[in-house]
Design an enzyme around this catalytic site. Structure first.
Site, PDB file in Angstrom:
ATOM      1  N   ASP A   1      46.277  31.554  46.219  1.00 14.84           N
ATOM      2  CA  ASP A   1      46.434  31.975  44.828  1.00 14.84           C
ATOM      3  C   ASP A   1      47.868  31.690  44.414  1.00 14.84           C
ATOM      4  O   ASP A   1      48.809  32.165  45.065  1.00 14.84           O
ATOM      5  CB  ASP A   1      46.137  33.469  44.689  1.00 14.84           C
ATOM      6  CG  ASP A   1      44.771  33.849  45.256  1.00 14.84           C
ATOM      7  OD1 ASP A   1      43.867  32.999  45.197  1.00 14.84           O
ATOM      8  OD2 ASP A   1      44.622  34.985  45.743  1.00 14.84           O
TER       9      ASP A   1
ATOM     10  N   ASP B   1      33.226  39.698  40.807  1.00 23.49           N
ATOM     11  CA  ASP B   1      34.429  40.437  41.176  1.00 23.49           C
ATOM     12  C   ASP B   1      34.104  41.920  41.122  1.00 23.49           C
ATOM     13  O   ASP B   1      33.642  42.434  40.095  1.00 23.49           O
ATOM     14  CB  ASP B   1      35.578  40.123  40.209  1.00 23.49           C
ATOM     15  CG  ASP B   1      36.116  38.705  40.387  1.00 23.49           C
ATOM     16  OD1 ASP B   1      35.589  37.983  41.249  1.00 23.49           O
ATOM     17  OD2 ASP B   1      37.053  38.350  39.659  1.00 23.49           O
TER      18      ASP B   1
END
Length: 239
Positions: free
Chosen positions: A129, A8
């Site tokens: 998500d 990330d």
């Protein structure tokens, strides 16, 4: 089942968040390309990348870091975060990305997902998500009334390569993935489903694998913290 180690990216560094909160970022490596190379050298078949700044900005922000990773490794990489138009999709794929992940636009502009999947077969994934089963967009900052399974079914005939399902409440918290919800989603559609969020032990990976429905799992913090031994995990999943 494929293990996707996660990198990330925030401000050019490899970080991990807790529950998607940018202020909770922990820097694990200030050289993401070296981290990607380490994952490749350990035997990983893929690398999962997220442009965290890009997810909030709505456009690529950590492009230099991604390009450095692509120049360093030979294994395929997939990227999500801030990819919201066809030009950006095409630009990333032309730079060597194996797969782009479309999240926010899957809710806001599903026709774009369909167009991209037609134009670039096998190279477009949908990122779903969810918090409490409901889809969140724009870096998880905005919640919708769309249910994760309903969104996945909209792309059943679109030709997308995979669905990456993240349970936001589990992400970065080292509490284990939502195995049942991921399995239910995988059973609801024919598109391969990749689990994300909370994968924090070898037992978690084995639980996902043993469902027999889940194509892959993404793990980040547990690999950096050493909670999952990467070599042991790769061996277990191959066996």
């Amino acid at each position: 089942m494929i293990l996707y180690p996660a990198i990330d990216l925030k401000d050019g560094q490899a970080v991990r968040l807790v529950h998607g909160a940018m202020e909770s970022a922990t820097v694990f490596n200030d050289n993401p390309a070296a981290q990607a190379r380490a994952f490749q050298d350990a035997g990983c078949e893929w690398v999962h990348l997220v442009d965290l700044n890009g997810a909030f900005a709505g456009q690529p922000v950590n492009g230099a870091a991604v390009e450095a990773i692509l120049a360093t490794v030979t294994v395929p990489c997939q990227l999500g975060g801030g990819i919201r138009d066809l030009a950006t999709i095409e630009a990333w794929l032309s730079k060597g990305l194996a797969r782009v992940i479309l999240g926010t636009v899957a809710v806001e502009n599903p026709d774009l997902v369909r167009e991209a999947a037609r134009a670039f077969p096998g190279k477009v994934a949908v990122g779903i998500d969810a918090r409490g089963g409901r889809v969140a967009t724009r870096g998880w900052a905005e919640e919708t009334d769309v249910m994760a399974t309903d969104l996945a079914r909209r792309f059943e005939d679109a030709g997308v390569a995979a669905i990456i399902y993240t349970d936001i409440d589990r992400d970065g918290a080292m509490g284990g993935p939502n195995v049942e919800a991921t399995d239910a989603l995988a059973r609801a559609v024919s598109i391969p489903v990749i689990a994300s969020g909370g994968v924090s032990s070898l037992a978690d990976l084995q639980a996902l694998r043993d469902k027999g429905t889940i194509a892959g799992a993404i793990s980040g913090r547990a690999l950096y913290d050493g909670a999952i031994d990467l070599g042991a995990a790769l061996s277990a999943l191959r066996d």
